[in-house]
Design a protein around this motif. Structure first.
Motif, PDB file in Angstrom:
ATOM      1  N   MET A   1     -17.005   0.798 -36.028  1.00  0.00           N
ATOM      2  CA  MET A   1     -17.250   1.536 -34.799  1.00  0.00           C
ATOM      3  C   MET A   1     -15.928   1.753 -34.075  1.00  0.00           C
ATOM      4  SD  MET A   1     -20.255   0.996 -32.066  1.00  0.00           S
ATOM      5  CE  MET A   1     -19.747  -0.233 -30.909  1.00  0.00           C
ATOM      6  N   THR A   2     -15.707   2.966 -33.614  1.00  0.00           N
ATOM      7  CA  THR A   2     -14.473   3.336 -32.935  1.00  0.00           C
ATOM      8  C   THR A   2     -14.529   2.907 -31.480  1.00  0.00           C
ATOM      9  OG1 THR A   2     -14.314   5.258 -34.381  1.00  0.00           O
ATOM     10  CG2 THR A   2     -12.954   5.266 -32.410  1.00  0.00           C
ATOM     11  N   LYS A   3     -13.404   2.374 -31.005  1.00  0.00           N
ATOM     12  CA  LYS A   3     -13.306   1.985 -29.601  1.00  0.00           C
ATOM     13  C   LYS A   3     -13.121   3.224 -28.732  1.00  0.00           C
ATOM     14  CE  LYS A   3     -11.019  -2.509 -29.932  1.00  0.00           C
ATOM     15  NZ  LYS A   3      -9.787  -3.208 -29.503  1.00  0.00           N
ATOM     16  N   SER A   4     -13.594   3.124 -27.503  1.00  0.00           N
ATOM     17  CA  SER A   4     -13.392   4.207 -26.546  1.00  0.00           C
ATOM     18  C   SER A   4     -11.956   4.161 -26.033  1.00  0.00           C
ATOM     19  CB  SER A   4     -14.358   4.077 -25.369  1.00  0.00           C
ATOM     20  OG  SER A   4     -14.031   2.928 -24.587  1.00  0.00           O
TER      21      SER A   4
ATOM     22  N   GLU B   1     -11.498   1.288 -23.707  1.00  0.00           N
ATOM     23  CA  GLU B   1     -11.229   0.011 -24.384  1.00  0.00           C
ATOM     24  C   GLU B   1      -9.795  -0.043 -24.909  1.00  0.00           C
ATOM     25  OE1 GLU B   1     -15.522  -1.204 -26.254  1.00  0.00           O
ATOM     26  OE2 GLU B   1     -14.569   0.617 -27.022  1.00  0.00           O
ATOM     27  N   ASN B   2      -9.312   1.066 -25.467  1.00  0.00           N
ATOM     28  CA  ASN B   2      -7.948   1.095 -26.005  1.00  0.00           C
ATOM     29  C   ASN B   2      -6.889   0.951 -24.917  1.00  0.00           C
ATOM     30  OD1 ASN B   2      -8.791   1.345 -28.658  1.00  0.00           O
ATOM     31  ND2 ASN B   2      -8.701   3.564 -28.636  1.00  0.00           N
TER      32      ASN B   2
ATOM     33  N   GLY C   1      -9.461  -1.711 -20.894  1.00  0.00           N
ATOM     34  CA  GLY C   1     -10.548  -1.846 -19.934  1.00  0.00           C
ATOM     35  C   GLY C   1     -10.026  -1.815 -18.507  1.00  0.00           C
TER      36      GLY C   1
ATOM     37  N   SER D   1     -10.765   5.144 -15.458  1.00  0.00           N
ATOM     38  CA  SER D   1     -11.791   4.356 -16.149  1.00  0.00           C
ATOM     39  C   SER D   1     -12.982   5.233 -16.500  1.00  0.00           C
ATOM     40  CB  SER D   1     -12.235   3.176 -15.279  1.00  0.00           C
ATOM     41  OG  SER D   1     -11.184   2.263 -15.093  1.00  0.00           O
TER      42      SER D   1
ATOM     43  N   SER E   1     -12.113   7.897 -19.136  1.00  0.00           N
ATOM     44  CA  SER E   1     -11.782   7.402 -20.473  1.00  0.00           C
ATOM     45  C   SER E   1     -12.976   6.726 -21.142  1.00  0.00           C
ATOM     46  CB  SER E   1     -10.592   6.431 -20.403  1.00  0.00           C
ATOM     47  OG  SER E   1     -10.921   5.287 -19.627  1.00  0.00           O
TER      48      SER E   1
ATOM     49  N   GLY F   1     -15.238   4.552 -19.624  1.00  0.00           N
ATOM     50  CA  GLY F   1     -15.606   3.237 -19.108  1.00  0.00           C
ATOM     51  C   GLY F   1     -16.901   3.276 -18.321  1.00  0.00           C
TER      52      GLY F   1
ATOM     53  N   SER G   1      -4.225   7.007 -28.546  1.00  0.00           N
ATOM     54  CA  SER G   1      -4.664   6.867 -27.152  1.00  0.00           C
ATOM     55  C   SER G   1      -3.702   7.569 -26.208  1.00  0.00           C
ATOM     56  CB  SER G   1      -4.804   5.387 -26.776  1.00  0.00           C
ATOM     57  OG  SER G   1      -5.847   4.792 -27.522  1.00  0.00           O
TER      58      SER G   1
END
Length: 124
Positions: A1-4, A7-8, A11, A58, A61, A63, A106
């Protein structure tokens, strides 16, 4: 699963540290410092601006944050930010992202967000 992207960027904690460092970079950048240094004498206002910036990035991106501040055109109305000043802010942001070891993709994603905001900020 790819991080948002959220998250990159680390947070809320990571984005807060990035925003703190970006504001410091802006205050130390002779090309744009005049726009930021006055906030040193207004710590409550500076804290509010930083909080809105953290919430904005946030939410933007991915969050779990709802941004409730003003839109970019309203926020920057009357500031008459020119393209060179905008570029200096982008340069500062990108340097800070590198300092925080944010991965290349990112950084590309952040650049895309910043580029999409330009027309809402420059010349307002």
């Amino acid at each position: 699963m790819t991080k948002s992207l959220f998250e990159n960027l680390g947070g809320t904690v990571g984005i807060t540290a990035i925003v703190d460092d970006v504001v410091e970079a802006h205050m130390n950048n002779p090309a744009i410092s005049a726009r930021f240094l006055p906030y040193k004498d207004e710590p409550k206002r500076l804290a509010s601006i930083k909080k809105h910036t953290v919430d904005f990035f946030s939410a933007g991106s991915g969050g779990p944050v709802t941004y409730i501040g003003r839109d970019m055109s309203t926020t920057h109305k009357g500031m008459n930010i020119n393209p060179e000043e905008y570029q200096h802010t982008i340069d500062d942001i990108m340097k800070v992202l590198s300092k925080h070891n944010i991965d290349e993709q990112s950084q590309v994603n952040v650049m895309a967000i910043l580029s999409s905001l330009k027309d809402s900020i420059v010349g307002k």
